[in-house]
Design a protein around this motif. Structure first.
Motif, PDB file in Angstrom:
ATOM      1  N   VAL A  58       1.041  -1.225  -0.006  1.00 54.71           N
ATOM      2  CA  VAL A  58      -0.088  -0.115   0.014  1.00 54.71           C
ATOM      3  C   VAL A  58       0.871   1.079  -0.104  1.00 54.71           C
ATOM      4  N   ASN A  71      -3.217   6.352   0.748  1.00 53.43           N
ATOM      5  CA  ASN A  71      -3.706   5.837  -0.532  1.00 53.43           C
ATOM      6  C   ASN A  71      -4.166   4.188   0.366  1.00 53.43           C
ATOM      7  N   PRO A  73      -7.383   1.385   0.129  1.00 56.82           N
ATOM      8  CA  PRO A  73      -8.598   1.127  -0.823  1.00 56.82           C
ATOM      9  C   PRO A  73      -9.850   1.602  -0.447  1.00 56.82           C
ATOM     10  N   SER A  74     -10.801   1.951  -1.084  1.00 52.97           N
ATOM     11  CA  SER A  74     -11.927   2.478  -0.677  1.00 52.97           C
ATOM     12  C   SER A  74     -13.047   1.495  -1.140  1.00 52.97           C
ATOM     13  N   SER A  78     -11.439  -4.416  -3.411  1.00 56.87           N
ATOM     14  CA  SER A  78     -10.141  -4.074  -3.537  1.00 56.87           C
ATOM     15  C   SER A  78      -9.398  -4.407  -2.342  1.00 56.87           C
ATOM     16  N   LYS A  79      -9.982  -4.140  -1.210  1.00 52.31           N
ATOM     17  CA  LYS A  79      -9.302  -4.846  -0.178  1.00 52.31           C
ATOM     18  C   LYS A  79      -9.195  -6.309   0.129  1.00 52.31           C
ATOM     19  N   THR A 107      -2.689   1.156  -6.170  1.00 57.00           N
ATOM     20  CA  THR A 107      -2.979   2.556  -6.648  1.00 57.00           C
ATOM     21  C   THR A 107      -4.169   3.166  -6.612  1.00 57.00           C
ATOM     22  N   SER A 108      -4.411   3.661  -5.650  1.00 54.17           N
ATOM     23  CA  SER A 108      -5.913   4.299  -5.369  1.00 54.17           C
ATOM     24  C   SER A 108      -6.169   5.149  -6.568  1.00 54.17           C
ATOM     25  N   SER A 131      -5.001  -0.563  -9.639  1.00 54.26           N
ATOM     26  CA  SER A 131      -6.018   0.057  -9.057  1.00 54.26           C
ATOM     27  C   SER A 131      -6.949  -1.130  -8.557  1.00 54.26           C
ATOM     28  N   GLU A 134     -10.992  -0.234  -7.664  1.00 57.65           N
ATOM     29  CA  GLU A 134     -11.252   1.277  -7.384  1.00 57.65           C
ATOM     30  C   GLU A 134     -12.155   1.682  -8.527  1.00 57.65           C
TER      31      GLU A 134
END
Length: 226
Positions: A58, A71, A73-74, A78-79, A107-108, A131, A134
């Motif tokens: 990360v 940076n 994960p949202s 992704s997580k 890469t967010s 990414s 994301e």
């Protein structure tokens, strides 16, 4: 998910040998014994992203880019994909070859925008899976392939040896091999791994282009010839 060695569970939970022993004896960690060694399930309220290799996955950009934002994960997928990448590929590689030096990791969207503005050369965010799942500012997934990806090398280890190990032993999606003295790109997919090995060649003027490629068992054979 794979079980963690004593070394990896301690590194993830940030605990000592003594603390690990007490957690095991109190029944607070699920484990199994193989010979004289213990292997552990990560507690459901913990993330393997807290392992030093997960933190490097990360925070890889630190010291390379003047990016001042978080940076992380949202997207929940992704997580999950990053955790899968760690469990299924990166930690087994660390166990086999030693410490991984991550040169390009997760890469967010904010970091992707930053890199595309200041240092876009050699990047392909719509294809490279860095990414993960994301989305951009209009809610579209940045890379339609999903999964998660990482570029790395191991000091003193030929990249071709790592490729052979991955193709023979691990659950990967795509590998891009640029040569023994360059970082290796590897990705995973949560549901449909391609097991695709792509050898990248280089022209006289230094331009990279796709060379030989193979899938599945044929990828194992191609890896033997690297």
């Amino acid at each position: 998910m794979r079980k963690l060695s004593s070394t990896d569970i301690k590194a993830t939970l940030k605990i000592s040998d003594c603390e690990l022993m007490h957690l095991r004896e109190r029944g607070q960690l699920s484990f199994e014994k193989r010979g004289r060694a213990f292997f552990y399930d990560l507690p459901s309220n913990e993330s393997i992203l807290n392992h030093p290799t997960g933190e490097a996955l990360v925070n890889w950009y630190e010291g390379k880019h003047d990016f001042i934002y978080s940076n992380v994960p949202s997207n929940a997928h992704s997580k999950l994909a990053l955790e899968f990448l760690l469990f299924e590929v990166l930690l087994p590689l660390k166990c086999r070859f030693g410490k991984l030096v991550i040169t390009y990791g997760f890469t967010s969207f904010p970091l992707k925008k930053f890199i595309q503005k200041v240092s876009p050369s050699g990047t392909a965010p719509i294809l490279d899976q860095h990414s993960s799942h994301e989305t951009n500012s209009v809610g579209k997934q940045i890379c339609s392939r999903g999964g998660a990806a990482c570029d790395f090398f191991v000091e003193g280890v030929a990249t071709s040896d790592i490729v052979r190990f991955i193709t023979q032993k691990l659950n990967y999606d795509r590998i891009y091999y640029y040569g023994n003295n360059r970082p290796l790109h590897v990705s995973i997919h949560l549901t449909d791994p391609l097991k695709h090995l792509q050898v990248m060649s280089e022209s006289e003027n230094g331009r990279r282009y796709p060379g030989k490629k193979a899938f599945g068992e044929k990828a194992v054979i191609l890896a033997e010839d690297l």
